[in-house]
Each structure stands twice: as C-alpha cells, then as structure tokens.
Design a protein around this motif. Structure first.
Motif: not given
Length: 381
Positions: A179-188
């Motif tokens: 799986v490939l994904a470009d995401v916007r994250l919050s957290g560690g």
C-alpha cells in the motif's frame, strides 16, 4: 524522423538519459506512452549518490532546494529504536536522504531537458522495433517511423523494448502486496526522519514529504485498489508508534502494487540497451529503485556519448557488465530488508535482538549508510 538515440520512456530514468546525451550535444528523441505526469511507481526518495551523479547536469541543486533533508533512517519496533542509520557524517555534499515526490523530480528533470532544447513526444507508443548492424528502426502507434543509431529502453517493468529484444527478466514475485499513500498526519511520526516500523502485524514506512505530508508504505496480504483513510489509519495503529499514535487527517493520494524481484538477463542486445525498471525491479525497502535507475541512466548516457563521439562500441558492453552487479547488490539488500520486516512471529524476538545489537556498532551503521545512500557505487579512485 532520425536520431542518434531514441529513448522509450520519459520517467526519471529516461529523462535523465535524455539530459545527459543532449548536454553532450547528441541528437535525442524521447517518447512516452503517458499523457503526462509521473509514473505510477511514485518514488519519493533521492539518495546522496543520485544527487552526486546529477550534479554535472544542473538538476541536483534544484531537487535539493525543493525536498526535505532527512539526515537519519531508523528501523524501529513500534516505539523502540532498533537500528539508526545516520547519513549526516557521510563524505558527500548531500549527507541526507532527500524526500521529494516523483512528480516533482520528473518536473525538475523535464524543465532541465527543455532548457537544453529537448522535448518529449507524448502520448505515443512504440508498436514495433527492428535492428540491424547500422541501427534501430522503431514504428510508433500512429505509423511514424524513427531511425536511430541506438535505442534505450527506459519503459518500466513491463518494458516493450526488453520484450521486443527478446531479453529475459529472471526472478519472482513477493506474496504480499504493498500500500502507498500520501497523507497529512498529526501525532508521533517524525517530520525529519524516515522510519521503518516493524510490528507483529507487519511493516509500515513513514517518511516526510514537502508540504507537511508523509508517505506511508506498508505490506498487506491483499490491498484494495485505492486504499482509504480507515485502512491507512489501521496500519499506523497496529504497526506505527504506540506512545504517541499518529492520526490521519487527510489522504492526498493512494495506490497499491505487487513487488517483484527481477533482473534482466542482459542490459544490451545489439543496439538496444536497458536502464531502470526495464532492467531491474525489487522491493521498495530502502528506497533504491529510482536511484539505481537514474545512476544507470547517467552512466549509459555518458557511455553512449563517448561511443557516438567515435569511441569503441565495446564501451557499451562495459556498461552492461558493470551495471549488472550493482543491480544484484541492490536487489539483495532490498530483499534482506523485506525479509527482516516480514519475519515470522517466532523469529521477531531474535530479529529485534540482533538488530538492536548491530545498531550499537558504529561500523555496522556506517556500512548500511553507505549502501542505502548509494555511495558504495562510486567508482574506485
């Protein structure tokens, strides 16, 4: 239409070869089947050696200015650091892993090609290839015919050029899909470090990208065609950091793919030559694929330029002979990292112990940094 070199495929590898040859004053035609934009491999890692070989061609500084400089690659078991691989002590002008989307990499390469007066003919497919002692004749799907002294196949894993030349592609396929994904994250998840997380559930890679994004790569038995936020979140929850969990705020793009480990039986058949994924494919572990392909392209472009300037044709045999061992080393390294990451449950405790011990040995960390950065491919002084 006539050319000294016809290049099939205008991804990073084909564009690099076109830049090298055009800058050397050679007459190049490059064609691509896609309407435009990045190839589906979506590579996001540019290593130190790649920037070094691109430097003479006016691309390295542009890429470095637009990507994120990650000075360390870390293997972790969830929150526990097993093996840090620092790049900031390497003897190079680029002591880091550069994180930049393939779309941006291609855009900078294409801009440089345009500056040199080159262009890509697209969308067009090569429907037939014939060669004789004097050159190669390629027929396009619109009936146009191109005559060239040499042809470079940079058209990916399912290379029409390689198949037309009758070159075998030996190897196999991993059981898992990715799986490939470009995401916007919050957290560690760190925003200046590439992390390979191990867990009983499998592996997940989290790597920063420009614009506050992260690239997520993970093994899944059967991935959906377009993985959504719930799946990406589940992968991070079960494989990523636990003390400070990462949360997916937005999904920009996602895909899936099967991973093969294959190497072409030869990189040359007469006046047809291969580079990049047309010549070798392997696991994305370590982010080596596009980097090795660009390295191929620079070496092949420089070699072809010398041959076209009157050098011996045997130089092309040397290209084929010297690039094959590099591919074998990279495929082996990516395979080892993939096997480590997907180790059976009963072997994970031992694996983690071995990696943790190895991570305390400076020479081990340095050797892996040289391998991942590609600096071990520098020619001998």
């Amino acid at each position: 239409m006539n050319a000294e070199v016809l290049i099939v495929g205008a991804g990073p590898v084909g564009l690099t070869a076109a830049i090298v040859l055009t800058q050397h004053g050679r007459n190049v035609v490059i064609v691509d089947a896609q309407e435009g934009g990045a190839n589906t491999s979506r590579a996001a890692v540019v290593h130190s050696r790649t920037l070094e070989v691109l430097e003479p061609y006016g691309v390295a500084d542009r890429l470095a200015a637009h990507g994120i400089h990650a000075p360390v690659f870390t293997i972790r078991d969830r929150d526990r650091v097993l093996l840090p691989v620092p790049f900031d002590g390497l003897p190079t002008a680029y002591p880091y892993t550069l994180m930049i989307s393939q779309a941006d990499t291609e855009a900078h390469l294409l801009a440089r090609l345009h500056e040199l007066g080159g262009k890509v003919i697209r969308p067009t497919r090569v429907s037939g290839i014939e060669q004789d002692a004097d050159g190669v004749t390629a027929t396009l799907d619109d009936g146009q015919v191109i005559h060239a002294a040499y042809l470079i196949g940079a058209d990916g894993m399912n290379s029409t050029v390689r198949q037309s030349a009758g070159i075998g592609f030996s190897g196999g396929t991993y059981a898992e899909s990715f799986v490939l994904a470009d995401v916007r994250l919050s957290g560690g998840v760190p925003d200046d470090e590439v992390v390979l997380y191990f867990s009983p559930a499998g592996l997940v890679v989290a790597a920063p990208l420009p614009g506050g994004l992260h690239r997520i790569v993970a093994t899944v038995d059967e991935a959906p065609r377009e993985p959504g936020i719930p799946l990406v979140q589940h992968l991070l929850d079960t494989r990523g950091p636990e003390a400070e969990p990462a949360r997916v705020q937005e999904l920009i793009w996602s895909s899936r793919f099967r991973v093969h480990h294959r190497i072409a039986d030869t990189y040359r058949r007469g006046r047809i030559l291969l580079a990049g994924d047309a010549a070798h494919v392997h696991s994305p572990a370590g982010g080596q694929g596009m980097n090795l392909g660009i390295d191929d392209a620079v070496h092949l472009g420089e070699t072809l330029a010398r041959v076209l300037d009157g050098g011996p044709d045997g130089l092309l045999d040397s290209y084929a002979a010297t690039r094959l061992p590099h591919a074998e080393q990279v495929v082996a390294l990516a395979g080892r990292l993939t096997k480590l990451a997907t180790a059976a449950a009963g072997r994970r405790v031992l694996r983690n112990l071995v990696l943790a011990v190895a991570g305390r040995i400076p020479t081990v960390r340095t050797r892996l940094a040289w391998q991942l950065s590609g600096l071990n491919r520098r020619p001998a002084a």
